[in-house]
Design a protein around this motif. Structure first.
Motif, PDB file in Angstrom:
ATOM      1  N   TRP A 167      15.977 -59.228 121.311  1.00 13.20           N
ATOM      2  CA  TRP A 167      15.351 -60.014 120.245  1.00 13.20           C
ATOM      3  C   TRP A 167      14.451 -59.085 119.431  1.00 13.20           C
ATOM      4  CZ3 TRP A 167      16.412 -64.940 118.864  1.00 13.20           C
ATOM      5  CH2 TRP A 167      17.090 -65.752 119.787  1.00 13.20           C
TER       6      TRP A 167
ATOM      7  N   ARG B 214      12.058 -59.113 115.532  1.00  9.35           N
ATOM      8  CA  ARG B 214      11.472 -59.976 114.523  1.00  9.35           C
ATOM      9  C   ARG B 214      11.108 -59.159 113.302  1.00  9.35           C
ATOM     10  NH1 ARG B 214       5.923 -61.608 117.833  1.00  9.35           N
ATOM     11  NH2 ARG B 214       4.926 -59.538 117.769  1.00  9.35           N
TER      12      ARG B 214
ATOM     13  N   GLY C  29      19.321 -64.791 112.031  1.00 12.15           N
ATOM     14  CA  GLY C  29      17.878 -64.955 112.128  1.00 12.15           C
ATOM     15  C   GLY C  29      17.443 -66.407 112.085  1.00 12.15           C
TER      16      GLY C  29
ATOM     17  N   TRP D 124      24.392 -58.498 115.091  1.00 15.31           N
ATOM     18  CA  TRP D 124      23.165 -59.228 114.775  1.00 15.31           C
ATOM     19  C   TRP D 124      23.469 -60.654 114.371  1.00 15.31           C
ATOM     20  CZ3 TRP D 124      18.308 -57.059 115.183  1.00 15.31           C
ATOM     21  CH2 TRP D 124      18.270 -55.674 115.423  1.00 15.31           C
TER      22      TRP D 124
ATOM     23  N   ARG E  61      12.434 -54.302 111.097  1.00 21.93           N
ATOM     24  CA  ARG E  61      12.594 -55.150 112.270  1.00 21.93           C
ATOM     25  C   ARG E  61      11.840 -54.557 113.452  1.00 21.93           C
ATOM     26  NH1 ARG E  61      18.759 -57.635 111.738  1.00 21.93           N
ATOM     27  NH2 ARG E  61      18.358 -58.426 109.631  1.00 21.93           N
TER      28      ARG E  61
ATOM     29  N   VAL F  68      10.766 -63.861 111.050  1.00 25.29           N
ATOM     30  CA  VAL F  68      12.161 -64.235 111.300  1.00 25.29           C
ATOM     31  C   VAL F  68      12.592 -63.512 112.567  1.00 25.29           C
ATOM     32  CG1 VAL F  68      14.527 -64.201 110.452  1.00 25.29           C
ATOM     33  CG2 VAL F  68      12.619 -64.572 108.848  1.00 25.29           C
ATOM     34  N   TYR F  69      13.126 -64.251 113.503  1.00 21.04           N
ATOM     35  CA  TYR F  69      13.546 -63.690 114.792  1.00 21.04           C
ATOM     36  C   TYR F  69      15.064 -63.531 114.808  1.00 21.04           C
ATOM     37  CZ  TYR F  69       8.910 -64.076 116.784  1.00 21.04           C
ATOM     38  OH  TYR F  69       7.568 -63.895 117.050  1.00 21.04           O
ATOM     39  N   PHE F  70      15.482 -62.342 115.227  1.00 19.68           N
ATOM     40  CA  PHE F  70      16.902 -62.001 115.254  1.00 19.68           C
ATOM     41  C   PHE F  70      17.347 -61.705 116.687  1.00 19.68           C
ATOM     42  CE2 PHE F  70      17.728 -61.494 110.734  1.00 19.68           C
ATOM     43  CZ  PHE F  70      16.472 -61.228 110.209  1.00 19.68           C
TER      44      PHE F  70
END
Length: 123
Positions: free
Chosen positions: A36, A38, A116, A113, A45, A92-94
């Protein structure tokens, strides 16, 4: 080709909790390390957490003791349980997949990926 879809983001007050989930398809999930990250506007990121194929975990210092990463190889999902949230967790979390098990904490170490999901923590 691996597809990753995040869910579970939203708006929460400081001190609250959220659980993010990432569903994977199109590959052999159990063979991938999962991470994870962000991102906030104007910045790159940032690594948050990583779980290996075998379940070993690592966290960035700022989330230790508050976030927990887990995976379910039967369901092809990786979750991020976030507690004691702070306004600075807003991002934003990826979700990301590393098909080679590099065990690195940079975006360059991941091959796939998600799109998000927004997490907003109000003060």
């Amino acid at each position: 080709q691996v597809q990753l879809v995040e869910s579970g983001g939203g708006l929460v007050q400081a001190g609250g909790s959220l659980r993010l989930s990432c569903a994977a398809s199109g590959g052999t999930f159990r063979n991938y390390a999962m991470g994870w990250f962000r991102q906030v506007p104007g910045k790159g990121r940032e690594f948050v957490s990583l779980i290996s194929q075998g379940g070993s975990t690592i966290y960035t210092e700022s989330v230790k003791g508050r976030f927990t990463i887990s995976r379910d190889n039967a369901k092809n999902t990786v979750d991020l349980q976030m507690s004691s949230l702070k306004p600075e967790d807003t991002a934003v979390y990826f979700c990301a997949a590393d098909q080679y098990g590099r065990w690195v904490m940079t975006p360059q170490g991941f091959d796939y990926w998600g799109q998000g999901t927004q997490v907003t923590v109000s003060s």
